[in-house]
Design a protein around this motif. Structure first.
Motif, mmCIF file in Angstrom:
data_model
loop_
_atom_site.group_PDB
_atom_site.id
_atom_site.type_symbol
_atom_site.label_atom_id
_atom_site.label_comp_id
_atom_site.label_asym_id
_atom_site.label_seq_id
_atom_site.Cartn_x
_atom_site.Cartn_y
_atom_site.Cartn_z
ATOM 1 N N LEU A 150 97.308 18.563 -30.294
ATOM 2 C CA LEU A 150 96.245 17.498 -30.374
ATOM 3 C C LEU A 150 96.494 16.013 -30.329
ATOM 4 C CD1 LEU A 150 93.144 19.981 -32.329
ATOM 5 C CD2 LEU A 150 93.615 19.512 -30.189
ATOM 6 N N ASP A 151 97.492 15.755 -31.246
ATOM 7 C CA ASP A 151 98.349 14.376 -31.326
ATOM 8 C C ASP A 151 98.648 14.272 -30.003
ATOM 9 O OD1 ASP A 151 96.774 14.252 -34.317
ATOM 10 O OD2 ASP A 151 98.779 14.476 -35.324
ATOM 11 N N ARG A 152 99.515 15.075 -29.303
ATOM 12 C CA ARG A 152 100.246 14.928 -28.228
ATOM 13 C C ARG A 152 98.791 14.111 -27.374
ATOM 14 N NH1 ARG A 152 105.237 14.507 -25.963
ATOM 15 N NH2 ARG A 152 105.680 15.593 -27.856
ATOM 16 N N VAL A 153 97.732 14.713 -27.154
ATOM 17 C CA VAL A 153 97.273 14.720 -25.616
ATOM 18 C C VAL A 153 95.809 13.595 -26.457
ATOM 19 C CG1 VAL A 153 94.590 16.086 -25.332
ATOM 20 C CG2 VAL A 153 96.740 17.486 -25.819
ATOM 21 N N LEU A 154 96.026 13.356 -27.769
ATOM 22 C CA LEU A 154 94.871 11.809 -27.956
ATOM 23 C C LEU A 154 95.751 10.613 -28.017
ATOM 24 C CD1 LEU A 154 93.917 12.692 -31.548
ATOM 25 C CD2 LEU A 154 92.566 12.599 -29.253
ATOM 26 N N ARG A 155 96.808 10.935 -28.344
ATOM 27 C CA ARG A 155 98.264 10.088 -27.314
ATOM 28 C C ARG A 155 98.062 9.682 -26.445
ATOM 29 N NH1 ARG A 155 101.213 12.391 -31.382
ATOM 30 N NH2 ARG A 155 101.592 10.132 -33.517
ATOM 31 N N GLU A 209 94.255 7.593 -31.718
ATOM 32 C CA GLU A 209 94.873 7.571 -32.751
ATOM 33 C C GLU A 209 95.713 9.148 -32.812
ATOM 34 O OE1 GLU A 209 96.951 5.494 -34.819
ATOM 35 O OE2 GLU A 209 96.059 3.510 -32.963
ATOM 36 N N PRO A 210 96.544 9.371 -33.525
ATOM 37 C CA PRO A 210 96.952 10.880 -33.413
ATOM 38 C C PRO A 210 95.077 11.328 -34.768
ATOM 39 C CG PRO A 210 98.584 9.966 -34.397
ATOM 40 C CD PRO A 210 97.201 8.718 -33.691
ATOM 41 N N LEU A 211 95.323 12.378 -35.270
ATOM 42 C CA LEU A 211 94.535 13.017 -36.319
ATOM 43 C C LEU A 211 94.818 12.463 -38.004
ATOM 44 C CD1 LEU A 211 93.294 16.198 -34.584
ATOM 45 C CD2 LEU A 211 91.696 14.355 -35.293
ATOM 46 N N VAL A 212 94.205 12.798 -38.250
ATOM 47 C CA VAL A 212 94.521 12.525 -40.232
ATOM 48 C C VAL A 212 95.149 13.483 -40.275
ATOM 49 C CG1 VAL A 212 94.320 11.735 -42.531
ATOM 50 C CG2 VAL A 212 94.033 9.534 -40.166
ATOM 51 N N ARG A 213 93.706 14.948 -39.922
ATOM 52 C CA ARG A 213 94.321 15.958 -41.095
ATOM 53 C C ARG A 213 93.923 16.670 -39.591
ATOM 54 N NH1 ARG A 213 89.039 16.124 -44.491
ATOM 55 N NH2 ARG A 213 89.411 18.382 -44.216
ATOM 56 N N TRP A 214 95.465 17.461 -39.482
ATOM 57 C CA TRP A 214 95.012 18.816 -38.588
ATOM 58 C C TRP A 214 94.712 19.664 -39.113
ATOM 59 C CZ3 TRP A 214 101.375 19.123 -37.916
ATOM 60 C CH2 TRP A 214 101.729 18.151 -36.912
#
Length: 315
Positions: free
Chosen positions: A172-177, A182-187
């Motif tokens: 999810l963080d890679r997709v958001l980047r 910004e990446p998620l604070v909470r996975w």
């Protein structure tokens, strides 16, 4: 008193278009529906509507749980409003309208679009994963159906692997980047994913119970038809969700149900069950969504500025 802004009219337009598609869908199938209902008692039809409505509510609670796990907490009534109104987008051609509508509506409760869309995508994946798992468990009990649907076993295993918190979080963080967010604070957490999966599984079981009652009305034996109703409907819904071009899986679900119910019902009766189930669920979607419209403005915290500020930063 302030005048409604453009966002208000976009929402109104969305509801009008979704309602128009829903009316056309029901009207086009009304003659077949009336003929099928003539073979059932209205008491049984009403009884089947109860677990169907409960299934929609359980699915909505699973969606709410997923958002809360990501940091987007919604009050119960607010979550019902956002989920039920937003999901009417599934009746429009395409696969993104529900996500967009829910993301916009959730901003009334200070939940950013990023969290809502991420939670909705995870909810969809959980629904598919738990639906496939339900089908794998229930269909073999019906008539050795695993020989026909063996391919669902690797699908379930792949889904379990992907939805592991240590896998899905970095993805999810890679997709958001890539989307310059910004990446998620909470996975997603183990507890959040398992709790949401439990709600989705309950939704599948209730949906199967709804279908089972209709099957009994058409003469299906109670014992053998129960696992076929639960597993077959879960399989049919999953296939419908995967077939993006068809609004709400129209056509795909019916074909899958006729094949799944074959061991206990004839093709005509199976198609009648599929048709009654679809129309009933469509009408429940719109009725339950309409019931959320009178939610008071006081219940909608409406700190949209905080949600807007969160669009480009960490939630």
């Amino acid at each position: 008193m302030t005048r409604p802004g453009p966002a208000h009219w976009v929402r109104v337009g969305f509801l009008v278009v979704a309602l128009a598609f829903g009316v056309v869908f029901v009207a086009a199938r009304w003659p077949q529906l009336r003929a099928a209902l003539g073979q059932l008692s209205w008491g049984l039809v009403a009884a089947a509507a109860v677990p169907a409505a409960a299934s929609i509510l359980a699915t909505g609670q699973g969606w709410r749980t997923m958002l809360a796990d990501l940091g987007g907490r919604l009050p119960v009534r607010g979550a019902a409003r956002v989920f039920l109104l937003g999901q009417l987008g599934k009746y429009l051609p395409g696969s993104v309208w529900s996500f967009l509508a829910q993301a916009e509506l959730a901003r009334d409760h200070a939940v950013s679009r990023k969290i809502t869309v991420t939670g909705s995508v995870l909810g969809l994946l959980l629904a598919l994963g738990t639906g496939a798992a339900t089908a794998v468990v229930m269909l073999p009990a019906g008539d050795g159906a695993l020989r026909r649907y063996w391919w669902m076993v690797p699908v379930v295993l792949a889904g379990v692997t992907f939805l592991h918190p240590r896998v899905v979080g970095p993805v999810l963080d890679r997709v958001l980047r890539l989307l310059r967010r910004e990446p998620l604070v909470r996975w997603p957490s183990y507890r959040g994913l398992l709790t949401a999966a439990g709600w989705y599984t309950l939704g599948w079981l209730l949906l199967g119970l709804h279908c089972w009652l209709l099957m009994i009305g058409f003469g299906a034996p109670a014992g053998p038809s129960l696992p076929l109703a639960v597993g077959g409907l879960a399989l049919a819904f999953c296939l419908g969700l995967l077939f993006v071009p068809a609004p709400a899986g129209v056509g795909i679900r019916e074909v899958a149900l006729v094949l799944a119910f074959g061991p206990v019902l004839g093709h005509g009766e199976s198609l009648a069950v599929a048709l009654i189930s679809r129309i009933m669920l469509t009408m429940l979607d719109f009725v339950m969504a309409a019931a959320t419209l009178p939610v008071c403005r006081a219940d909608r915290q409406a700190p949209r500025a905080r949600a807007a500020a969160d669009e480009g930063t960490r939630p």
